[in-house]
Scaffold this motif. Structure first.
Motif, PDB file in Angstrom:
ATOM      1  N   ASN A 198      56.959  10.837  58.832  1.00 42.60           N
ATOM      2  CA  ASN A 198      58.408  11.105  58.922  1.00 42.60           C
ATOM      3  C   ASN A 198      59.106  10.909  57.576  1.00 42.60           C
ATOM      4  N   TYR A 199      58.310  10.673  56.504  1.00 43.60           N
ATOM      5  CA  TYR A 199      58.822  10.574  55.128  1.00 43.60           C
ATOM      6  C   TYR A 199      59.855   9.451  54.978  1.00 43.60           C
ATOM      7  N   GLU A 200      59.693   8.413  55.784  1.00 41.45           N
ATOM      8  CA  GLU A 200      60.701   7.360  55.865  1.00 41.45           C
ATOM      9  C   GLU A 200      60.971   6.688  54.524  1.00 41.45           C
ATOM     10  N   THR A 201      59.939   6.424  53.745  1.00 40.01           N
ATOM     11  CA  THR A 201      60.142   5.720  52.478  1.00 40.01           C
ATOM     12  C   THR A 201      60.179   6.653  51.278  1.00 40.01           C
ATOM     13  N   ARG A 202      59.982   7.936  51.524  1.00 37.59           N
ATOM     14  CA  ARG A 202      59.838   8.884  50.420  1.00 37.59           C
ATOM     15  C   ARG A 202      61.171   9.381  49.894  1.00 37.59           C
ATOM     16  N   SER A 203      61.125  10.122  48.799  1.00 39.92           N
ATOM     17  CA  SER A 203      62.331  10.750  48.261  1.00 39.92           C
ATOM     18  C   SER A 203      62.801  11.852  49.208  1.00 39.92           C
ATOM     19  N   SER A 204      64.002  12.341  48.986  1.00 35.58           N
ATOM     20  CA  SER A 204      64.529  13.419  49.827  1.00 35.58           C
ATOM     21  C   SER A 204      63.776  14.722  49.601  1.00 35.58           C
ATOM     22  N   ALA A 205      63.023  14.833  48.496  1.00 36.75           N
ATOM     23  CA  ALA A 205      62.248  16.051  48.237  1.00 36.75           C
ATOM     24  C   ALA A 205      61.274  16.335  49.371  1.00 36.75           C
ATOM     25  N   ALA A 206      60.636  15.294  49.899  1.00 33.52           N
ATOM     26  CA  ALA A 206      59.678  15.481  50.995  1.00 33.52           C
ATOM     27  C   ALA A 206      60.366  15.946  52.259  1.00 33.52           C
ATOM     28  N   ARG A 207      61.593  15.504  52.465  1.00 31.60           N
ATOM     29  CA  ARG A 207      62.297  15.833  53.708  1.00 31.60           C
ATOM     30  C   ARG A 207      62.898  17.239  53.704  1.00 31.60           C
ATOM     31  N   ILE A 208      63.260  17.746  52.524  1.00 26.11           N
ATOM     32  CA  ILE A 208      63.911  19.056  52.491  1.00 26.11           C
ATOM     33  C   ILE A 208      62.928  20.207  52.296  1.00 26.11           C
ATOM     34  N   ALA A 209      61.676  19.915  51.949  1.00 17.98           N
ATOM     35  CA  ALA A 209      60.693  20.978  51.732  1.00 17.98           C
ATOM     36  C   ALA A 209      60.423  21.745  53.026  1.00 17.98           C
ATOM     37  N   HIS A 210      60.152  23.044  52.906  1.00 16.51           N
ATOM     38  CA  HIS A 210      59.864  23.904  54.054  1.00 16.51           C
ATOM     39  C   HIS A 210      58.364  24.193  54.104  1.00 16.51           C
ATOM     40  N   MET A 211      57.593  23.202  54.507  1.00 18.63           N
ATOM     41  CA  MET A 211      56.142  23.376  54.570  1.00 18.63           C
ATOM     42  C   MET A 211      55.575  22.808  55.873  1.00 18.63           C
ATOM     43  N   SER A 212      56.409  22.621  56.853  1.00 20.39           N
ATOM     44  CA  SER A 212      55.983  21.964  58.079  1.00 20.39           C
ATOM     45  C   SER A 212      55.071  22.847  58.920  1.00 20.39           C
ATOM     46  N   ILE A 213      53.992  22.251  59.401  1.00 24.09           N
ATOM     47  CA  ILE A 213      53.106  22.949  60.339  1.00 24.09           C
ATOM     48  C   ILE A 213      53.894  23.416  61.564  1.00 24.09           C
ATOM     49  N   GLU A 214      54.823  22.605  61.991  1.00 26.02           N
ATOM     50  CA  GLU A 214      55.621  22.930  63.175  1.00 26.02           C
ATOM     51  C   GLU A 214      56.370  24.250  63.020  1.00 26.02           C
ATOM     52  N   ASP A 215      56.820  24.539  61.784  1.00 22.09           N
ATOM     53  CA  ASP A 215      57.658  25.724  61.557  1.00 22.09           C
ATOM     54  C   ASP A 215      56.875  26.940  61.073  1.00 22.09           C
ATOM     55  N   MET A 216      55.542  26.864  61.015  1.00 19.58           N
ATOM     56  CA  MET A 216      54.748  28.023  60.602  1.00 19.58           C
ATOM     57  C   MET A 216      55.027  29.206  61.517  1.00 19.58           C
ATOM     58  N   LYS A 217      55.173  30.375  60.948  1.00 21.13           N
ATOM     59  CA  LYS A 217      55.472  31.578  61.727  1.00 21.13           C
ATOM     60  C   LYS A 217      54.281  32.531  61.756  1.00 21.13           C
ATOM     61  N   ASP A 218      53.089  32.002  61.477  1.00 21.49           N
ATOM     62  CA  ASP A 218      51.905  32.845  61.324  1.00 21.49           C
ATOM     63  C   ASP A 218      51.188  33.154  62.628  1.00 21.49           C
ATOM     64  N   PHE A 219      51.332  32.311  63.654  1.00 21.94           N
ATOM     65  CA  PHE A 219      50.386  32.383  64.759  1.00 21.94           C
ATOM     66  C   PHE A 219      51.011  32.590  66.136  1.00 21.94           C
ATOM     67  N   ASN A 220      52.313  32.773  66.233  1.00 17.79           N
ATOM     68  CA  ASN A 220      52.981  33.107  67.498  1.00 17.79           C
ATOM     69  C   ASN A 220      52.647  32.155  68.644  1.00 17.79           C
ATOM     70  N   PRO A 221      53.061  30.909  68.561  1.00 19.44           N
ATOM     71  CA  PRO A 221      52.799  29.971  69.656  1.00 19.44           C
ATOM     72  C   PRO A 221      53.603  30.337  70.897  1.00 19.44           C
ATOM     73  N   PRO A 222      53.191  29.866  72.049  1.00 18.65           N
ATOM     74  CA  PRO A 222      53.958  30.122  73.279  1.00 18.65           C
ATOM     75  C   PRO A 222      55.396  29.623  73.141  1.00 18.65           C
ATOM     76  N   SER A 223      56.318  30.327  73.735  1.00 11.42           N
ATOM     77  CA  SER A 223      57.739  30.025  73.576  1.00 11.42           C
ATOM     78  C   SER A 223      58.194  28.791  74.345  1.00 11.42           C
ATOM     79  N   ASP A 224      57.395  28.326  75.305  1.00 14.84           N
ATOM     80  CA  ASP A 224      57.833  27.218  76.137  1.00 14.84           C
ATOM     81  C   ASP A 224      57.370  25.858  75.627  1.00 14.84           C
TER      82      ASP A 224
END
Length: 535
Positions: free
Chosen positions: A275-301
């Protein structure tokens, strides 16, 4: 009844043959286990260790292979438990493997420019993948006629060729390659027949577009083998540079491997839920999250947590299916060298442009100066010089590649190249003044990933990172915190945790010295000051 493997050796014998260095390796048991097995396409360990390598006579041929975004923890020769890479492992077993290899900028084009030139990006021009200015930085350029190992080899009697990823804003023929073929862009799609650009004929700088149906990794391997056959007949030593495209987005494996991992569940790394709790804000604002990947079309539910887990499994199945195709082609290349008689006078190097996050810190991609992106594989088979099955803890940086190529060819290294030749390390004579720290500088603040520019220093135990555009810092004790989860900088740069004050001052001084040594005046000067300070 199971037939006893006639090549099997005991753990005790394996350790004795590999030498005492093996005992200190973090993955020693798995390495020893693999050495005693016969993986498809590889020789047994005893055969490799027993073989006498003939010394190269005259100028050596050099086959330089650069992989794309493969972290060391994806390769079984580096102890990976995720999959097996028997053909890449074969090169390690037949040569020398570096345990500590680092890139200078974990991004495709900048790193490949450094591999060619032996210089940091502020000197070779390629600060980022984008050729336009980024976040106030100078625009990226790559002057075709600047010194690089291909041009210098060509001027010293070598024929030179490159196949695969290029990604630099310059004509490869003008840079120094007699033959070239590349595919437009940074990665896939891997089955698109068009978009291959090559010179019209040997020695030409005129680029024409050609079609090559089939899977891109197979195509570039086919071309590399055919070109080495041609180069072999030209009665000159050659440099053949194969630049793999995969593993790179869209992570498309060949059709035959699309479903081989469908029933395998890949374990999530320990930092997956960071959760980047102790890290700089750079880790929190980067757009590299596995959760947000748009490559594989996960189920919508799916819930956000479920989507992250679903995406991770899909990503890993694609990534390792793609990597398997690269490993297959490494086997084809090594077999060709043996069958053509080129093995005895050809040096083979396998390295990478940068590492990659395989769910580490909840991410994919690279860029940040954390270990998974910073570390790259580096191994060499050098007949008559490197001992089969050997390993070293000596540090190698991307800037060392060009000087090493030239030294192996017996050519003087230009004074303005910033790296050092690895030849003494190959010979088991690592100089007493060999580096024990390294400098890193990343520039690109652009869509889609939005990673803030930063530079930093890594030593054997500590890492210090400056996100200089926002005046935030991170410092890690890698001995106590190898996962880089516990930032020692309180409030990202107000002060350092008690007990580390002297370490911080030493790191700040060394960071400043490295910037001077490498003549880097880009970014902002090293200036540790409280976050709330005003100029």
């Amino acid at each position: 009844m199971v037939e006893k493997n006639k090549y099997a050796i005991s753990r005790k014998d394996a350790i004795k043959r590999l030498g005492s260095l093996t005992l200190s390796l973090p993955f020693a048991p798995s390495v020893i286990s693999r050495l005693s097995s016969n993986a498809p396409g590889t020789e047994s360990a005893p055969a490799i260790l027993k073989r006498r390598q003939p010394a190269i006579k005259g100028k050596p041929n050099i086959l330089w292979i650069t992989t794309e975004g493969v972290p060391v923890n994806a390769l079984s020769c580096y102890g990976s438990y995720l999959t097996r890479t028997p053909n890449i492992d074969r090169l390690a077993k037949e040569g020398l493997l570096f345990r500590n290899s680092f890139c200078n900028n974990a991004l495709c084009a900048p790193s490949r420019a450094t591999l060619l030139t032996g210089k940091y990006n502020h000197l070779n021009g390629m600060l980022s993948n984008y050729y336009t200015a980024s976040n106030g930085q100078p625009a990226s350029t790559f002057e075709a006629h600047q010194q690089n190992f291909a041009r210098i080899l060509k001027n010293n009697g070598y024929n030179t060729a490159i196949a695969g990823k290029w990604h630099l804003p310059a004509n490869p023929g003008e840079v120094g390659f007699d033959r070239y073929i590349y595919k437009k862009g940074a990665g896939g799609p891997y089955y698109k027949a068009g978009g291959y650009f090559q010179n019209e004929e040997f020695g030409s700088t005129k680029t024409v577009e050609r079609e090559h149906p089939g899977y891109g990794t197979d195509n570039f391997t086919n071309i590399t083998i055919e070109w080495m056959k041609d180069l072999q007949q030209r009665n000159k030593p050659f440099l053949m540079t194969l630049q793999f495209f995969n593993d790179h987005r869209p992570f498309d494996p060949p059709h035959k491997y699309e479903h081989i991992y469908d029933h395998q569940r890949f374990p999530e790394p320990g930092t997956f839920w960071d959760n980047y709790e102790t890290r700089s804000s750079a880790a929190r604002i980067a757009h590299m999250s596995i959760e947000d990947m748009k490559d594989f079309n996960p189920p919508s539910d799916l819930s956000p947590r479920q989507r992250k887990q679903w995406n991770y499994q899909a990503f890993m199945r694609h990534f390792f299916g793609t990597l398997k195709s690269q490993d297959d082609n490494m086997g084809r290349i090594l077999d060709f060298l043996d069958q053509s008689g080129l093995s005895d006078n050809t040096i083979v190097v396998y390295t990478g442009d940068h590492g990659f996050y395989l769910g580490d810190h909840g991410w994919f991609d690279k860029r940040f100066m954390y270990e998974q992106a910073l570390r790259v594989p580096w191994m060499i088979r050098y007949p008559g010089v490197t001992k089969p099955g050997s390993e070293t803890d000596a540090w190698v940086l991307s800037i060392d590649n060009a000087p090493t190529v030239l030294d192996m060819a017996g050519i003087s290294i230009p004074a303005d190249m910033q790296g050092r030749s690895l030849m003494p390390v190959f010979q088991g004579k690592t100089p007493s003044d060999w580096r024990k720290s390294m400098y890193y500088h990343y520039y690109e603040f652009q869509a889609p990933h939005w990673v803030l520019p930063h530079y930093g220093i890594r030593t054997e135990r500590f890492k210090l990172i400056s996100y200089y555009t926002i005046n935030e810092w991170e410092m890690f004790d890698l001995q106590k915190d190898p996962d880089e989860m516990d930032n020692l900088m309180i409030e990202a740069g107000y002060k350092v945790r008690e007990g580390y004050e002297d370490v911080l001052q030493k790191l700040l001084k060394e960071l400043e010295d490295l910037r001077k040594q490498y003549k880097d005046d880009t970014g902002l000067p090293v200036n540790f000051r409280p976050v709330r300070a005003y100029n």
